[in-house]
Write a protein that holds these residues in place. Sequence first.
Motif, PDB file in Angstrom:
ATOM      1  N   CYS A  27      23.637  -1.254  29.614  1.00 16.83           N
ATOM      2  CA  CYS A  27      23.796  -2.582  30.219  1.00 16.83           C
ATOM      3  C   CYS A  27      23.425  -2.557  31.695  1.00 16.83           C
ATOM      4  CB  CYS A  27      25.229  -3.081  30.063  1.00 16.83           C
ATOM      5  SG  CYS A  27      25.654  -3.663  28.415  1.00 16.83           S
ATOM      6  N   LEU A  28      23.735  -1.464  32.371  1.00 17.13           N
ATOM      7  CA  LEU A  28      23.378  -1.343  33.791  1.00 17.13           C
ATOM      8  C   LEU A  28      21.871  -1.309  34.007  1.00 17.13           C
ATOM      9  CD1 LEU A  28      26.029   1.223  35.044  1.00 17.13           C
ATOM     10  CD2 LEU A  28      25.918  -1.216  35.585  1.00 17.13           C
ATOM     11  N   ASP A  32      18.999  -8.497  33.754  1.00 18.89           N
ATOM     12  CA  ASP A  32      20.003  -9.392  34.333  1.00 18.89           C
ATOM     13  C   ASP A  32      21.384  -8.746  34.213  1.00 18.89           C
ATOM     14  OD1 ASP A  32      21.503 -11.464  35.313  1.00 18.89           O
ATOM     15  OD2 ASP A  32      20.862 -12.930  33.816  1.00 18.89           O
ATOM     16  N   VAL A  33      21.666  -7.831  35.118  1.00 14.90           N
ATOM     17  CA  VAL A  33      22.926  -7.091  35.080  1.00 14.90           C
ATOM     18  C   VAL A  33      24.120  -8.030  35.247  1.00 14.90           C
ATOM     19  CG1 VAL A  33      24.301  -5.288  36.203  1.00 14.90           C
ATOM     20  CG2 VAL A  33      21.861  -4.955  35.872  1.00 14.90           C
ATOM     21  N   LYS A  34      23.948  -9.085  36.051  1.00  8.37           N
ATOM     22  CA  LYS A  34      25.055 -10.037  36.249  1.00  8.37           C
ATOM     23  C   LYS A  34      25.493 -10.660  34.924  1.00  8.37           C
ATOM     24  CE  LYS A  34      25.657 -12.050  40.715  1.00  8.37           C
ATOM     25  NZ  LYS A  34      25.418 -13.146  41.616  1.00  8.37           N
ATOM     26  N   MET A  35      24.528 -10.947  34.071  1.00  2.74           N
ATOM     27  CA  MET A  35      24.841 -11.536  32.768  1.00  2.74           C
ATOM     28  C   MET A  35      25.635 -10.546  31.904  1.00  2.74           C
ATOM     29  SD  MET A  35      22.263 -12.853  29.779  1.00  2.74           S
ATOM     30  CE  MET A  35      22.038 -11.208  29.132  1.00  2.74           C
ATOM     31  N   MET A  36      25.489  -9.260  32.180  1.00  2.00           N
ATOM     32  CA  MET A  36      26.134  -8.215  31.390  1.00  2.00           C
ATOM     33  C   MET A  36      27.470  -7.764  31.987  1.00  2.00           C
ATOM     34  SD  MET A  36      23.855  -8.146  29.098  1.00  2.00           S
ATOM     35  CE  MET A  36      24.568  -6.888  28.067  1.00  2.00           C
ATOM     36  N   ALA A  37      27.907  -8.394  33.055  1.00  2.00           N
ATOM     37  CA  ALA A  37      29.086  -7.940  33.798  1.00  2.00           C
ATOM     38  C   ALA A  37      30.332  -7.810  32.917  1.00  2.00           C
ATOM     39  CB  ALA A  37      29.366  -8.867  34.984  1.00  2.00           C
ATOM     40  N   GLU A  38      30.616  -8.806  32.105  1.00  3.71           N
ATOM     41  CA  GLU A  38      31.816  -8.753  31.258  1.00  3.71           C
ATOM     42  C   GLU A  38      31.684  -7.661  30.199  1.00  3.71           C
ATOM     43  OE1 GLU A  38      35.735  -9.983  30.086  1.00  3.71           O
ATOM     44  OE2 GLU A  38      34.578  -9.983  31.926  1.00  3.71           O
ATOM     45  N   CYS A  39      30.491  -7.502  29.671  1.00  4.83           N
ATOM     46  CA  CYS A  39      30.239  -6.447  28.688  1.00  4.83           C
ATOM     47  C   CYS A  39      30.473  -5.071  29.329  1.00  4.83           C
ATOM     48  CB  CYS A  39      28.817  -6.568  28.150  1.00  4.83           C
ATOM     49  SG  CYS A  39      28.475  -5.504  26.739  1.00  4.83           S
TER      50      CYS A  39
END
Length: 108
Positions: A27-28, A32-39
């Motif tokens: 995910c990192l 779009d890392v911001k979109m993956m923040a919760e994941c």
Amino acid sequence: MAHQQHAELLQTLHDCTATCNHCFDACLQEEDVKMMAECIRLDRECADICAFLEQAISRNSPFVSELAKVCAAVCEACGKECEKHDHDHCQECAKACFKCAEACRNIA
């Protein structure tokens, strides 16, 4: 010994930890890392509680049942978040998390 009695659960916890860590790392690397923040956040939470429960079982902790209940909840939350994303690593993580949540509920 408790760890022999729960060998399958220990392996499931270990696998979930590894899968969540892989998902976290992958995910990192997403665009779009911001979109993956919760994941990413839930991958860390899930990997940590799975690793902790694995250790607790191995040392025959009197809190295994309570920890398993928490672990099931965290795994379920992580699985639900991961399944929202189409990435293969997220889909694999969701499957591992749901399997682990079910195994934890069985001993909680």
